[in-house]
Design a protein around this motif. Sequence first.
Motif, short mmCIF file in Angstrom:
data_model
loop_
_atom_site.label_atom_id
_atom_site.label_comp_id
_atom_site.label_asym_id
_atom_site.label_seq_id
_atom_site.Cartn_x
_atom_site.Cartn_y
_atom_site.Cartn_z
N THR A 103 0.83 -1.21 0.00
CA THR A 103 0.00 0.00 0.00
C THR A 103 0.87 1.26 0.00
OG1 THR A 103 -1.79 -1.14 1.17
CG2 THR A 103 -1.78 1.25 1.28
N VAL A 104 1.93 1.25 0.81
CA VAL A 104 2.85 2.40 0.87
C VAL A 104 3.50 2.64 -0.50
CG1 VAL A 104 5.03 3.24 1.85
CG2 VAL A 104 3.31 2.18 3.34
N PHE A 105 3.95 1.57 -1.14
CA PHE A 105 4.56 1.69 -2.47
C PHE A 105 3.58 2.29 -3.48
CE2 PHE A 105 8.24 -0.75 -1.25
CZ PHE A 105 9.21 -0.43 -2.20
N ASN A 106 2.35 1.80 -3.46
CA ASN A 106 1.35 2.27 -4.44
C ASN A 106 0.94 3.71 -4.19
OD1 ASN A 106 1.19 0.05 -6.08
ND2 ASN A 106 -0.71 -0.72 -5.26
N ALA A 107 0.68 4.05 -2.94
CA ALA A 107 0.20 5.41 -2.63
C ALA A 107 1.29 6.45 -2.87
CB ALA A 107 -0.29 5.48 -1.19
N ALA A 108 2.55 6.05 -2.70
CA ALA A 108 3.67 7.00 -2.86
C ALA A 108 4.34 6.90 -4.22
CB ALA A 108 4.70 6.76 -1.76
N ALA A 109 3.78 6.13 -5.14
CA ALA A 109 4.43 5.85 -6.43
C ALA A 109 4.71 7.12 -7.23
CB ALA A 109 3.56 4.91 -7.25
N VAL A 110 5.92 7.17 -7.78
CA VAL A 110 6.30 8.28 -8.67
C VAL A 110 6.63 7.77 -10.07
CG1 VAL A 110 7.09 9.83 -6.83
CG2 VAL A 110 8.69 8.17 -7.82
N ASN A 111 6.71 6.45 -10.22
CA ASN A 111 6.96 5.86 -11.53
C ASN A 111 6.28 4.49 -11.62
OD1 ASN A 111 8.77 3.96 -10.24
ND2 ASN A 111 10.33 5.57 -10.27
N LEU A 112 6.28 3.92 -12.82
CA LEU A 112 5.59 2.66 -13.06
C LEU A 112 6.20 1.52 -12.25
CD1 LEU A 112 3.39 1.14 -14.58
CD2 LEU A 112 4.97 0.86 -16.50
N ALA A 113 7.53 1.54 -12.08
CA ALA A 113 8.20 0.47 -11.33
C ALA A 113 7.67 0.38 -9.90
CB ALA A 113 9.71 0.71 -11.32
N MET A 114 7.49 1.54 -9.24
CA MET A 114 6.96 1.55 -7.87
C MET A 114 5.54 0.99 -7.83
SD MET A 114 8.22 5.03 -5.96
CE MET A 114 7.48 4.61 -4.38
N LEU A 115 4.74 1.34 -8.85
CA LEU A 115 3.38 0.83 -8.92
C LEU A 115 3.36 -0.69 -9.02
CD1 LEU A 115 1.23 3.07 -11.33
CD2 LEU A 115 0.89 2.71 -8.88
N ILE A 116 4.19 -1.22 -9.92
CA ILE A 116 4.23 -2.68 -10.14
C ILE A 116 4.75 -3.40 -8.91
CG2 ILE A 116 5.19 -4.54 -11.57
CD1 ILE A 116 3.17 -2.74 -13.05
N ILE A 117 5.81 -2.85 -8.26
CA ILE A 117 6.35 -3.47 -7.04
C ILE A 117 5.27 -3.50 -5.95
CG2 ILE A 117 8.00 -3.16 -5.13
CD1 ILE A 117 9.97 -2.04 -7.28
N GLY A 118 4.54 -2.38 -5.84
CA GLY A 118 3.45 -2.31 -4.86
C GLY A 118 2.38 -3.35 -5.12
N ARG A 119 2.00 -3.51 -6.39
CA ARG A 119 0.98 -4.49 -6.75
C ARG A 119 1.47 -5.92 -6.51
NH1 ARG A 119 -4.36 -3.57 -7.50
NH2 ARG A 119 -4.54 -4.94 -9.30
N ILE A 120 2.74 -6.17 -6.78
CA ILE A 120 3.31 -7.50 -6.53
C ILE A 120 3.28 -7.82 -5.03
CG2 ILE A 120 5.48 -8.83 -6.55
CD1 ILE A 120 6.07 -7.50 -9.30
#
Length: 242
Positions: A103-120
């Motif tokens: 959740t922290v990774f997704n909410a704070a995402a600044v690029n696609l990589a952070m979004l994908i890591i958060g979803r994983i």
Amino acid sequence: LVIMSCIMAASGGLMFGYDVGISGGVTSMPPFLKQFFPVVYKKTQETGLESNYCKYDNQGLQLFTSSLYLAALIATFFASYTTRVLGRKLTMFIAGVFFVVGTVFNAAAVNLAMLIIGRILLGCGVGFANQAVPLFLSEIAPTRIRGALNILFQLNITIGILFANLINYGTAKIEGGYGWRVSLGLAGIPAGLLTVGSLIVVDTPNSLIERGKLEEGKAVLKRIRGVDNVDPEFLEIVEASR
């Protein structure tokens, strides 16, 4: 104690439902698309392009959505091991930690990589929770209300989907383009519930007996059944475990 334990544990279903429901709304928010998927955003602004399939036909966007399910599938195989060896309680705690960090990774995402890591990471949480929670609910509930308590998991999944859609409806109207962060960040509430809940609940007698902790298993069985004479059920669990 049993009902509170089951409500706490079933919040794993709330998290799963929320993750399922939230992605559809977030991926249709213009500020989100503009920041992470400019190609898709450009297609949505084109006049004359009516087909949603054509507008959202993008591998990166599909990866954002499907990475959760792929991670959950793989994580389930590891979760089956931890559920057996470490117990249902600890496996639910691991799921909660995955959910919080994701959740922290997704909410704070600044690029696609952070979004994908958060979803994983969220997917890993789903895999661990889906393995441990239904088992926990089945084992801790008394026979007469086992079905009702076990269905809490499925009920919470649908409640999570409902809340996700209602939240998306509200956050899509937020001025300033950060509504998608609120949608993704609010997943921290059920994530926190599961994490804290897993620390409060007792492990199941079945799990303790399966790991050779017979006396501890018997003590927990007495506590959750509210009676001292639990020998018939205790011997039944020992035999089933053997």
